[in-house]
Structure formats: C-alpha cells, structure tokens
Scaffold this active site. Sequence first.
Site, PDB file in Angstrom:
ATOM      1  N   HIS A  20       5.364  -4.202   8.812  1.00 40.57           N
ATOM      2  CA  HIS A  20       6.120  -2.926   8.453  1.00 40.57           C
ATOM      3  C   HIS A  20       7.397  -3.045   8.837  1.00 40.57           C
ATOM      4  O   HIS A  20       8.536  -2.842   8.219  1.00 40.57           O
ATOM      5  CB  HIS A  20       5.595  -1.886   9.210  1.00 40.57           C
ATOM      6  N   LYS A  44      -9.679   8.432   7.887  1.00 43.84           N
ATOM      7  CA  LYS A  44      -9.593   7.321   8.398  1.00 43.84           C
ATOM      8  C   LYS A  44      -9.728   7.288  10.031  1.00 43.84           C
ATOM      9  O   LYS A  44      -8.949   8.082  10.614  1.00 43.84           O
ATOM     10  CB  LYS A  44      -8.135   6.670   7.889  1.00 43.84           C
ATOM     11  N   ARG A  94       1.560  -7.474   0.034  1.00 50.18           N
ATOM     12  CA  ARG A  94       1.062  -8.679   0.606  1.00 50.18           C
ATOM     13  C   ARG A  94       0.657  -9.614  -0.432  1.00 50.18           C
ATOM     14  O   ARG A  94       1.103  -9.743  -1.429  1.00 50.18           O
ATOM     15  CB  ARG A  94       0.022  -8.749   1.690  1.00 50.18           C
ATOM     16  N   SER A 132      -2.646  -3.782  10.086  1.00 44.88           N
ATOM     17  CA  SER A 132      -2.879  -2.931  11.093  1.00 44.88           C
ATOM     18  C   SER A 132      -4.242  -2.788  11.676  1.00 44.88           C
ATOM     19  O   SER A 132      -4.830  -2.987  12.856  1.00 44.88           O
ATOM     20  CB  SER A 132      -2.477  -1.432  10.872  1.00 44.88           C
TER      21      SER A 132
HETATM   22  P1  ADP Z   1      -1.832   2.412   3.743  1.00 45.02           P
HETATM   23  O1  ADP Z   1      -3.042   2.814   4.470  1.00 45.02           O
HETATM   24  O2  ADP Z   1      -1.001   3.210   3.020  1.00 45.02           O
HETATM   25  O3  ADP Z   1      -1.779   1.043   3.137  1.00 45.02           O
HETATM   26  P2  ADP Z   1      -0.455   0.652   6.211  1.00 45.02           P
HETATM   27  O4  ADP Z   1       0.150   1.039   7.180  1.00 45.02           O
HETATM   28  O5  ADP Z   1      -1.781  -0.349   5.794  1.00 45.02           O
HETATM   29  O6  ADP Z   1      -0.700   2.022   5.283  1.00 45.02           O
HETATM   30  O7  ADP Z   1       0.580  -0.078   4.980  1.00 45.02           O
HETATM   31  C1  ADP Z   1       1.849   0.558   4.888  1.00 45.02           C
HETATM   32  C2  ADP Z   1       2.522  -0.095   3.658  1.00 45.02           C
HETATM   33  O8  ADP Z   1       3.251  -1.584   4.512  1.00 45.02           O
HETATM   34  C3  ADP Z   1       2.007  -0.597   2.396  1.00 45.02           C
HETATM   35  O9  ADP Z   1       2.920  -0.757   1.271  1.00 45.02           O
HETATM   36  C4  ADP Z   1       1.404  -2.224   3.066  1.00 45.02           C
HETATM   37  O10 ADP Z   1       1.300  -2.742   1.690  1.00 45.02           O
HETATM   38  C5  ADP Z   1       2.758  -2.666   3.654  1.00 45.02           C
HETATM   39  N1  ADP Z   1       2.206  -3.500   4.546  1.00 45.02           N
HETATM   40  C6  ADP Z   1       1.310  -3.544   5.448  1.00 45.02           C
HETATM   41  N2  ADP Z   1       1.255  -4.794   6.229  1.00 45.02           N
HETATM   42  C7  ADP Z   1       2.195  -5.474   5.735  1.00 45.02           C
HETATM   43  C8  ADP Z   1       2.811  -6.836   6.301  1.00 45.02           C
HETATM   44  N3  ADP Z   1       2.057  -7.459   7.048  1.00 45.02           N
HETATM   45  N4  ADP Z   1       3.821  -7.206   5.625  1.00 45.02           N
HETATM   46  C9  ADP Z   1       4.495  -6.427   4.384  1.00 45.02           C
HETATM   47  N5  ADP Z   1       4.085  -5.195   4.179  1.00 45.02           N
HETATM   48  C10 ADP Z   1       2.825  -4.570   4.640  1.00 45.02           C
END
Ligand code: ADP
Length: 160
Positions: A20, A44, A94, A132
Amino acid sequence: MSKNRIAVFPGSFDPLTNGHVDIVKRSLEVFEKLIVAVVENPSKQAMFTVEERKNLIQEEFSGLGDRVEAGSFKGLLVDYLKELNVYIVIRGLRAISDFDYETQMALVNRNLNPRVETFFLMAKEENSYISSSLVKQIAPLGGDVSKFVPKVVQKALKAR
Ligand code: ADP
C-alpha cells in the site's frame, strides 16, 4: 489546486502494508494529494478498528504533510466520491488474480457514476505477494513481518 489533482485510494488497509505504501508514494508522483480511505465493512473480520487503521495511515505519512489524508466511509464508494467531489480512484494490481475483481469493481463504479475514473498501478515485484491477510495470519503466530509492513504497523502488531 484543481480537483483532478486529488485522488482517492480506497481499501481495507487492515493493516497498511509496504505494498500500500508503495502505491501511495507512486500515486503522489502523478497526483497532488491522495485521500487514503478505509472502507468500513462489517462483514469482514477485522484486526484493527477503522479508527486505528486511519491513525496508522496518518502516522506513516505524517512526513508528507497534507498531501496524504486518511479518511473512511461506509456504503458505496461512488457516494463517498460524490461527497468529496473527487472522481479519481487509485487501485493497486498485484498478479493476474487481482485483475478480475478489479475490472469488475472499476466497471461497476463507472456504471454507477460515469464520472468515476479508476487508475491502476502495478505492484512492485517485491511487494506482489504481500497482502494484509498474509500479515494477519503470520503476525499473531509470532512470525517476522518486518519485510511486509512499515514500522508504525510493526509496533501496533507487537502491542497486540
Ligand atoms: P480491498 O479489501 O479493497 O482489496 P486492500 O487493503 O486489500 O483492500 O487493498 C487495497 C488496494 O491496495 C487494492 O487495490 C489492492 O489491490 C492494493 N494492494 C494490496 N496489496 C498490495 C500490494 N502488495 N502491492 C500493491 N497493491 C496492493
């Protein structure tokens, strides 16, 4: 500052990871200001409360002043965007696995409001396996997550 220089990066951020952080920093190369918006999703299973997640985001990017703001919203992203009067959405991609879901969300959001434009940034190779949920699995078992999350999040995880 014209409105199209502001973008919203929505997500769960439970917790914020290095993946992130990278997306935030790279977005700021293009956009003047980023609102990192935590989705309040009661369905969630969360590790950190929305308030805790927002505080961690604010703390991590405190050095960037008002260029990064932590926000949160319930319900539809398009409603939140309307409230902010900002229609640019940032999402990270990703591997191929993110593609289906992200395509669907981007199309649905544009369908709900044609003004919404979603910009995708490819994850850095070294971050592409970080999520996460991985952190939530490893940290409670005492695993080292120092390569996955920023220091402020490491501290918060240790305090658990
Ligand atoms: P959500 O539940 O909306 O997917 P996340 O917190 O998992 O929320 O992810 C938020 C955004 O960050 C999404 O667009 C996800 O693809 C991106 N994201 C999550 N992990 C990574 C990473 N390791 N590298 C780049 N982008 C990421």
